[in-house]
Design a protein around this motif. Structure first.
Motif, PDB file in Angstrom:
ATOM      1  N   LEU A 108       0.822  -1.205   0.000  1.00  0.00           N
ATOM      2  CA  LEU A 108       0.000   0.000   0.000  1.00  0.00           C
ATOM      3  C   LEU A 108       0.860   1.261   0.000  1.00  0.00           C
ATOM      4  CD1 LEU A 108      -2.859  -1.016   2.470  1.00  0.00           C
ATOM      5  CD2 LEU A 108      -3.035  -0.687  -0.006  1.00  0.00           C
ATOM      6  N   ASN A 109       1.958   1.265   0.742  1.00  0.00           N
ATOM      7  CA  ASN A 109       2.876   2.414   0.773  1.00  0.00           C
ATOM      8  C   ASN A 109       3.516   2.636  -0.596  1.00  0.00           C
ATOM      9  OD1 ASN A 109       2.403   3.106   3.418  1.00  0.00           O
ATOM     10  ND2 ASN A 109       4.130   1.949   4.242  1.00  0.00           N
ATOM     11  N   ARG A 110       3.906   1.557  -1.271  1.00  0.00           N
ATOM     12  CA  ARG A 110       4.476   1.679  -2.617  1.00  0.00           C
ATOM     13  C   ARG A 110       3.455   2.280  -3.584  1.00  0.00           C
ATOM     14  NH1 ARG A 110       7.304  -2.908  -1.588  1.00  0.00           N
ATOM     15  NH2 ARG A 110       5.695  -4.308  -2.357  1.00  0.00           N
ATOM     16  N   GLN A 111       2.215   1.780  -3.507  1.00  0.00           N
ATOM     17  CA  GLN A 111       1.157   2.310  -4.379  1.00  0.00           C
ATOM     18  C   GLN A 111       0.926   3.795  -4.112  1.00  0.00           C
ATOM     19  OE1 GLN A 111      -2.185  -0.251  -3.567  1.00  0.00           O
ATOM     20  NE2 GLN A 111      -1.606  -1.737  -5.149  1.00  0.00           N
ATOM     21  N   LEU A 112       0.902   4.180  -2.853  1.00  0.00           N
ATOM     22  CA  LEU A 112       0.733   5.579  -2.502  1.00  0.00           C
ATOM     23  C   LEU A 112       1.909   6.408  -3.031  1.00  0.00           C
ATOM     24  CD1 LEU A 112      -0.790   7.816  -1.028  1.00  0.00           C
ATOM     25  CD2 LEU A 112       0.504   7.228   1.039  1.00  0.00           C
ATOM     26  N   GLY A 113       3.121   5.880  -2.899  1.00  0.00           N
ATOM     27  CA  GLY A 113       4.308   6.573  -3.420  1.00  0.00           C
ATOM     28  C   GLY A 113       4.220   6.792  -4.919  1.00  0.00           C
ATOM     29  N   TYR A 114       3.778   5.774  -5.664  1.00  0.00           N
ATOM     30  CA  TYR A 114       3.630   5.903  -7.114  1.00  0.00           C
ATOM     31  C   TYR A 114       2.573   6.952  -7.463  1.00  0.00           C
ATOM     32  CZ  TYR A 114       6.419   1.642  -7.606  1.00  0.00           C
ATOM     33  OH  TYR A 114       7.425   0.715  -7.549  1.00  0.00           O
ATOM     34  N   LYS A 115       1.452   6.920  -6.732  1.00  0.00           N
ATOM     35  CA  LYS A 115       0.393   7.906  -6.982  1.00  0.00           C
ATOM     36  C   LYS A 115       0.896   9.321  -6.715  1.00  0.00           C
ATOM     37  CE  LYS A 115      -3.462   4.792  -6.042  1.00  0.00           C
ATOM     38  NZ  LYS A 115      -4.554   4.464  -5.112  1.00  0.00           N
ATOM     39  N   LEU A 116       1.652   9.493  -5.635  1.00  0.00           N
ATOM     40  CA  LEU A 116       2.191  10.812  -5.320  1.00  0.00           C
ATOM     41  C   LEU A 116       3.180  11.277  -6.383  1.00  0.00           C
ATOM     42  CD1 LEU A 116       2.631  10.569  -1.436  1.00  0.00           C
ATOM     43  CD2 LEU A 116       0.942  11.910  -2.703  1.00  0.00           C
ATOM     44  N   LEU A 117       4.008  10.368  -6.898  1.00  0.00           N
ATOM     45  CA  LEU A 117       4.940  10.724  -7.972  1.00  0.00           C
ATOM     46  C   LEU A 117       4.191  11.159  -9.225  1.00  0.00           C
ATOM     47  CD1 LEU A 117       7.773   8.042  -7.698  1.00  0.00           C
ATOM     48  CD2 LEU A 117       7.961  10.508  -7.354  1.00  0.00           C
ATOM     49  N   VAL A 118       3.096  10.471  -9.557  1.00  0.00           N
ATOM     50  CA  VAL A 118       2.292  10.845 -10.719  1.00  0.00           C
ATOM     51  C   VAL A 118       1.682  12.231 -10.511  1.00  0.00           C
ATOM     52  CG1 VAL A 118       0.174  10.292 -12.000  1.00  0.00           C
ATOM     53  CG2 VAL A 118       1.824   8.496 -11.484  1.00  0.00           C
TER      54      VAL A 118
END
Length: 180
Positions: free
Chosen positions: A13-23
């Motif tokens: 979940l943290n990785r997914q959130l990190g990717y969303k924030l980068l986008v």
């Protein structure tokens, strides 16, 4: 076993959130980058902020010798730029359609090479679409060595289509520090 599964799920979940924030950051940067040309187009179309089109003319247009327009020149150097900058003459009278040349003087007061960029503005705003720059130091960044002075020419004309009620206009330049 459940503890490891929960940690793995939390990590995913943290990785997914990190990717969303980068986008989101990438989209915000792209939006900010795209605003500059959009703003320039808006200003050019509407005359907002006194922006004028950069115009290259192959032949001199018709000259209206029946009237005069007073063109005044002002200049500012923004904080952070150790320059002096001023027009050689504060104003001239021109016949609409006649190409004129005026000169500005810039001097670098710093002990190092400094780059600057001039931003023009024409007032009143309705006159901006009739003020046509042919050659201008504002078209590109200017680099001055320590203590260097430079004459900077401006070739322009006021369109003969300028409304009869506009008898005077002011061209202002603000010089900003430019990133090398």
């Amino acid at each position: 076993m459940e503890k490891i599964s929960a940690i793995a799920r939390l990590s995913q979940l943290n990785r997914q959130l990190g990717y969303k924030l980068l986008v989101i950051v990438a989209m915000a940067l792209a939006f900010a980058y795209g605003l500059v040309p959009l703003y320039d187009v808006l200003c050019r179309v509407t005359g907002l902020n006194g922006k004028t089109e950069n115009v290259a003319v192959s032949a001199q247009s018709r000259v209206d010798t029946s009237r005069w327009v007073e063109v005044s020149f002002t200049s500012n150097v923004m904080p952070g730029l150790a320059w002096s900058f001023h027009p050689v003459q504060s104003s001239i009278r021109v016949h609409p359609g006649k190409i004129e040349t005026v000169t500005f003087i810039a001097r670098n007061m710093a002990n190092e090479t400094v780059a600057g960029q001039a931003v023009p503005s024409v007032s009143p705003g309705k006159a901006s679409e009739y003020f046509k720059k042919i050659e201008c130091f504002c078209f590109q960044r200017q680099d001055l060595k320590a203590g260097e002075s430079r004459e900077m020419p401006l070739r322009f004309y006021v369109s003969p289509d300028i409304p009869d009620d506009v008898k005077a206009l002011t061209l202002s330049y603000a010089f900003y520090s430019a990133i090398k």
